[in-house]
Design an enzyme around this catalytic site. Structure first.
Site, PDB file in Angstrom:
ATOM      1  N   LYS A 111      57.448  66.524  -7.043  1.00  0.00           N
ATOM      2  CA  LYS A 111      56.028  66.863  -7.224  1.00  0.00           C
ATOM      3  C   LYS A 111      55.756  68.361  -7.130  1.00  0.00           C
ATOM      4  O   LYS A 111      54.752  68.844  -7.656  1.00  0.00           O
ATOM      5  CB  LYS A 111      55.149  66.086  -6.237  1.00  0.00           C
ATOM      6  CG  LYS A 111      55.138  64.598  -6.563  1.00  0.00           C
ATOM      7  CD  LYS A 111      53.928  63.873  -6.049  1.00  0.00           C
ATOM      8  CE  LYS A 111      53.935  62.444  -6.584  1.00  0.00           C
ATOM      9  NZ  LYS A 111      52.856  61.620  -6.102  1.00  0.00           N
ATOM     10  N   LYS A 193      60.098  55.959 -13.195  1.00  0.00           N
ATOM     11  CA  LYS A 193      59.326  54.853 -12.638  1.00  0.00           C
ATOM     12  C   LYS A 193      57.892  54.871 -13.163  1.00  0.00           C
ATOM     13  O   LYS A 193      57.346  55.941 -13.452  1.00  0.00           O
ATOM     14  CB  LYS A 193      59.366  54.890 -11.103  1.00  0.00           C
ATOM     15  CG  LYS A 193      58.212  55.590 -10.443  1.00  0.00           C
ATOM     16  CD  LYS A 193      58.215  55.420  -8.939  1.00  0.00           C
ATOM     17  CE  LYS A 193      57.081  56.238  -8.342  1.00  0.00           C
ATOM     18  NZ  LYS A 193      55.838  55.533  -8.173  1.00  0.00           N
ATOM     19  N   LYS A 196      51.165  56.220 -11.205  1.00  0.00           N
ATOM     20  CA  LYS A 196      49.745  56.467 -11.458  1.00  0.00           C
ATOM     21  C   LYS A 196      49.534  57.853 -12.043  1.00  0.00           C
ATOM     22  O   LYS A 196      48.644  58.074 -12.825  1.00  0.00           O
ATOM     23  CB  LYS A 196      48.962  56.412 -10.138  1.00  0.00           C
ATOM     24  CG  LYS A 196      48.783  55.036  -9.588  1.00  0.00           C
ATOM     25  CD  LYS A 196      47.641  55.036  -8.588  1.00  0.00           C
ATOM     26  CE  LYS A 196      48.030  54.357  -7.311  1.00  0.00           C
ATOM     27  NZ  LYS A 196      48.556  55.262  -6.304  1.00  0.00           N
TER      28      LYS A 196
HETATM   29  P1  ATP Z   1      51.570  58.473  -7.673  1.00  0.00           P
HETATM   30  O1  ATP Z   1      52.143  58.457  -9.044  1.00  0.00           O
HETATM   31  O2  ATP Z   1      50.187  59.046  -7.592  1.00  0.00           O
HETATM   32  O3  ATP Z   1      52.526  59.026  -6.637  1.00  0.00           O
HETATM   33  P2  ATP Z   1      52.281  55.731  -7.373  1.00  0.00           P
HETATM   34  O4  ATP Z   1      52.064  55.066  -8.659  1.00  0.00           O
HETATM   35  O5  ATP Z   1      53.671  56.081  -6.981  1.00  0.00           O
HETATM   36  O6  ATP Z   1      51.332  56.970  -7.277  1.00  0.00           O
HETATM   37  P3  ATP Z   1      51.492  54.996  -4.665  1.00  0.00           P
HETATM   38  O7  ATP Z   1      50.079  54.916  -4.244  1.00  0.00           O
HETATM   39  O8  ATP Z   1      52.213  56.235  -4.291  1.00  0.00           O
HETATM   40  O9  ATP Z   1      51.634  54.808  -6.251  1.00  0.00           O
HETATM   41  O10 ATP Z   1      52.295  53.727  -4.142  1.00  0.00           O
HETATM   42  C1  ATP Z   1      51.746  52.526  -3.648  1.00  0.00           C
HETATM   43  C2  ATP Z   1      52.860  51.502  -3.495  1.00  0.00           C
HETATM   44  O11 ATP Z   1      53.334  51.099  -4.787  1.00  0.00           O
HETATM   45  C3  ATP Z   1      54.090  52.036  -2.750  1.00  0.00           C
HETATM   46  O12 ATP Z   1      54.573  51.041  -1.873  1.00  0.00           O
HETATM   47  C4  ATP Z   1      55.085  52.314  -3.842  1.00  0.00           C
HETATM   48  O13 ATP Z   1      56.425  52.213  -3.385  1.00  0.00           O
HETATM   49  C5  ATP Z   1      54.753  51.212  -4.842  1.00  0.00           C
HETATM   50  N1  ATP Z   1      55.134  51.597  -6.202  1.00  0.00           N
HETATM   51  C6  ATP Z   1      54.704  52.687  -6.878  1.00  0.00           C
HETATM   52  N2  ATP Z   1      55.236  52.745  -8.109  1.00  0.00           N
HETATM   53  C7  ATP Z   1      56.044  51.641  -8.224  1.00  0.00           C
HETATM   54  C8  ATP Z   1      56.879  51.124  -9.263  1.00  0.00           C
HETATM   55  N3  ATP Z   1      56.976  51.739 -10.421  1.00  0.00           N
HETATM   56  N4  ATP Z   1      57.552  49.983  -9.037  1.00  0.00           N
HETATM   57  C9  ATP Z   1      57.454  49.334  -7.843  1.00  0.00           C
HETATM   58  N5  ATP Z   1      56.694  49.771  -6.817  1.00  0.00           N
HETATM   59  C10 ATP Z   1      55.989  50.912  -6.995  1.00  0.00           C
END
Ligand code: ATP
Ligand code: LTN
Length: 328
Positions: A111, A193, A196
């Protein structure tokens, strides 16, 4: 009952990865474990955000979590910044964590990318605040997706070090990952992955996407030029991702699912149908709940009170252990 805690950032629209990797498991956990779930707004401000949008997203994400099945009568659902003990314990833990161990965190490296000099200090100390979130509740289990494994290891290290230096204070938690669905990949870039904050609208299935949108995104998912359906995440990441999604949505194993297909077309169609059915009840319930956002505000007030009652006790223990003089 074992204590469980997890968190999610109000940083954008929640997607299939969040749902399969984390939120769906939380909904199950709440019935068998003493569960605490928080919307981690303090983590969200580690990168620039529009203030009005952050406030709106915090409420919207809470509504979505309730729509997904979190029952505020059963679990404790709250906003991180409403419980000031998180920021306070985070400072104490910053005085236990080392620069070297934080520098090794891959999320910080990704990041901050090549702009480390201008990255916010909070982005660097982010995993320490996460450790505070967990340790404040004496959580034994932390249900998360695969990307959070390293942060959980750090949390354990900090807890063990604190206990060793200052006496037994914190419960040392374990990460728990779903067997299938712990790392859902972007449909357009299946080596990254689903996220968001990755600017990949076609590669990300949102929990609130309409059925036709879900079908289109899955139909256009990147695969390879061969046609054989086998579960091989290294050589065939796009197909493996579809198999993983279909398996997670239907409670099977990806390799078993692969046996039922000889072409990509039917695999994509069946995956789309399974995802539409999986998310349909969440989308419908969200539409009902969104008409009464005040109800969710009162849920959050109660959640913060319940959370604070636990957090204040743990913080007091940590303050005493490390030698801070009490006010009274
Ligand atoms: P950002 O991209 O803003 O970092 P994010 O999509 O990674 O957000 P988070 O709010 O950081 O989402 O994560 C919330 C939960 O979802 C965490 O437990 C994280 O491990 C899980 N998670 C996020 N992305 C994935 C994915 N692609 N597959 C499975 N679990 C996920
Ligand atoms: N860092 C996590 C979100 C998060 C979290 C937590 C997860 C903040 N605090 C406590 C589990 C427990 C993320 O980026 N997904």
């Amino acid at each position: 009952m074992a204590r469980v805690l997890s968190g999610i950032q109000p940083t954008g629209d929640i997607h299939l990865g969040n749902y399969l990797g984390a939120v769906r498991g939380w909904v199950e956990d709440q019935h068998t474990q003493d569960s605490y779930f928080c919307v981690v707004d303090l983590h969200a401000i580690t990168v620039p955000r529009d203030p009005a949008e952050l406030r709106a997203k915090t409420l919207e994400l809470t509504l979505l979590l309730v729509a997904a099945g979190l029952d505020p009568e059963v679990c404790t659902l709250f906003v991180q910044s409403h419980v000031h003990q998180h920021a306070e314990l985070s400072w104490i833990l910053e005085c236990v964590a080392s620069m070297g161990e934080l520098r090794r965190m891959t999320q910080f490296k990704e990041k901050s990318s090549d702009a480390e000099e201008s990255a916010r200090v909070g982005l660097f100390t982010y995993p320490v605040l996460q450790a505070a979130d967990i340790l404040l509740y004496d959580a034994e289990r932390v249900p998360v997706g695969e990307d959070q494994r390293q942060h959980l290891e750090l949390c354990r290290d900090i807890a063990l070090r604190f206990n060793h230096r200052y006496g037994d204070t914190f419960v040392v938690p374990d990460a728990t990952l779903p067997k299938v669905g712990a790392r859902i990949m972007d449909l357009q870039r299946p080596t990254a992955k689903m996220s968001k904050s990755a600017d990949s609208p076609q590669g990300t299935v949102l929990v609130l996407d309409e059925p036709a949108v879900i079908e289109r995104k899955l139909k256009r998912a990147v695969t390879d030029t061969a046609t054989e359906v086998t579960f091989d995440p290294d050589k065939k990441p796009g197909v493996a991702n579809l198999l993983q999604i279909l398996a997670a949505a239907t409670g099977r194993q990806p390799a078993d699912v692969a046996e039922g297909y000889s072409q990509y077309g039917p695999l994509k169609a069946d995956t789309a149908a399974a995802v539409v059915e999986l998310l349909r009840p969440v989308r419908e319930r969200y539409a009902e709940l969104a008409s009464d956002p005040e109800a969710v505000r009162s849920t959050l007030r109660q959640g913060a009170e319940k959370a604070e009652a636990v957090a204040s006790g743990t913080l007091a223990r940590a303050r005493t252990a490390i030698g801070l003089l009490s006010r009274s």
